[in-house]
Scaffold this motif. Structure first.
Motif, short mmCIF file in Angstrom:
data_model
loop_
_atom_site.label_atom_id
_atom_site.label_comp_id
_atom_site.label_asym_id
_atom_site.label_seq_id
_atom_site.Cartn_x
_atom_site.Cartn_y
_atom_site.Cartn_z
N SER A 140 0.83 -1.21 0.00
CA SER A 140 0.00 0.00 0.00
C SER A 140 0.86 1.26 0.00
CB SER A 140 -0.92 -0.01 1.22
OG SER A 140 -1.69 1.16 1.29
N GLN A 141 1.87 1.29 0.86
CA GLN A 141 2.74 2.48 0.96
C GLN A 141 3.50 2.71 -0.34
OE1 GLN A 141 5.08 1.54 4.44
NE2 GLN A 141 3.64 2.53 5.84
N TYR A 142 4.03 1.64 -0.92
CA TYR A 142 4.81 1.79 -2.15
C TYR A 142 3.91 2.17 -3.32
CZ TYR A 142 8.65 1.05 -5.41
OH TYR A 142 9.63 1.25 -6.36
N LYS A 143 2.70 1.59 -3.34
CA LYS A 143 1.74 1.92 -4.40
C LYS A 143 1.37 3.40 -4.32
CE LYS A 143 -0.74 0.03 -7.72
NZ LYS A 143 -0.09 -0.70 -8.84
N MET A 148 1.79 8.97 -6.31
CA MET A 148 2.17 10.36 -6.05
C MET A 148 3.25 10.82 -7.04
SD MET A 148 1.52 13.00 -4.27
CE MET A 148 0.53 12.28 -2.97
N ALA A 149 4.22 9.96 -7.31
CA ALA A 149 5.29 10.30 -8.26
C ALA A 149 4.73 10.51 -9.66
CB ALA A 149 6.35 9.21 -8.27
N GLN A 150 3.78 9.66 -10.05
CA GLN A 150 3.16 9.80 -11.36
C GLN A 150 2.33 11.08 -11.44
OE1 GLN A 150 1.03 6.11 -11.62
NE2 GLN A 150 2.82 4.94 -12.28
N LYS A 151 1.65 11.38 -10.34
CA LYS A 151 0.84 12.61 -10.29
C LYS A 151 1.73 13.84 -10.42
CE LYS A 151 -2.43 15.13 -7.36
NZ LYS A 151 -3.07 15.20 -6.03
N GLU A 152 2.85 13.85 -9.71
CA GLU A 152 3.77 14.99 -9.78
C GLU A 152 4.35 15.13 -11.18
OE1 GLU A 152 6.67 14.42 -6.75
OE2 GLU A 152 5.28 14.87 -5.10
#
Length: 239
Positions: A140-143, A148-152
């Motif tokens: 869950s944390q890594y997902k 978040m990285a993709q969103k940024e």
């Protein structure tokens, strides 16, 4: 129970009957067994070998190794977006197969059901549950971090502020602009003006195909905000 003669002999019994253990495991995991090769291809995750590794950690009571392995597995499954239902079915199949072989070991060695037997059974359950708990938390944390990285990345690509000189930048907007995108635009523009000390921002609207009416008002507010920060905004490409 860690390191006892009973657990050592039990692990030895499972290793001596490795093929039978594997067959029993595959029978328990009816949905996963047809996906083993696919999962290996997609994520380089060897379910069979990993099952034997997990069994060893569980029986030997290797807490630290089990948790590290669970984290490693959680990251791998999250990275390759493999359905969690397969993992849950596979680990529960490992649990049931371990119970079966624990009973078989007792029968083969003519042991009566003793306190030691129940202690090992409890250890198996606790260790399997601990593995699943660490796995799902890590997954869950890594997902979330991937999302978040993709969103940024998407936000940065949707608001590309390009320096021309140390004090002049251009912001080419392309495609459709809605309120969600202008909210990102406002945050990114004001942040970059403060960080890069931009004095002139050229906002190029020639690539915009569609713009909602409310967006125009929001753009004017962004321009007012840049002005308050000492930056002059120049609009170009307005149709």
């Amino acid at each position: 129970m860690k390191g006892s003669l009973y657990t050592f002999k039990l692990l030895e019994f499972i290793q001596e009957n490795k093929a039978d253990f594997q067959d029993s495991l595959l029978n328990e995991a009816s949905n996963v067994k047809d996906k083993i090769e696919e999962i290996l291809t997609i994520g380089n995750i060897d379910l069979i070998n990993n099952a034997h590794k997990l069994v060893q950690y569980i029986i030997e009571g290797k807490e630290q190794e089990l948790q590290s392995f669970a984290k490693q597995e959680g990251i791998a499954w999250a990275t390759h977006a493999i359905p969690l239902s397969f993992k849950l079915e596979w680990v529960q199949a490992i649990r049931r197969t371990l119970w079966k072989f624990l009973q078989e070991y007792n029968e083969v060695t003519n042991k009566v059901i003793t306190e030691e037997f129940f202690s090992v059974e409890k250890q198996v359950n606790n260790q399997v549950d601990r593995f699943l708990n660490v796995f799902f938390i890590t997954y869950s944390q890594y997902k979330d971090s991937l999302i978040m990285a993709q969103k940024e990345l998407v936000e940065n690509l949707s608001v590309p502020i390009i320096p021309i000189t140390p004090t002049i930048c251009i912001l080419p907007l392309i495609g459709a602009v809605d309120l969600y995108r202008t909210n990102i635009l406002e945050e990114k523009v004001l942040t970059e003006i403060g960080k890069l000390r931009i004095q002139t921002l050229i906002m190029d609207l020639s690539g915009i195909m569609e713009m909602e009416t409310e967006v125009i008002d929001h753009l004017m507010k962004i321009i007012d905000g840049t002005s308050l920060m000492g930056c002059t905004t120049v609009i170009t490409g307005l149709r």
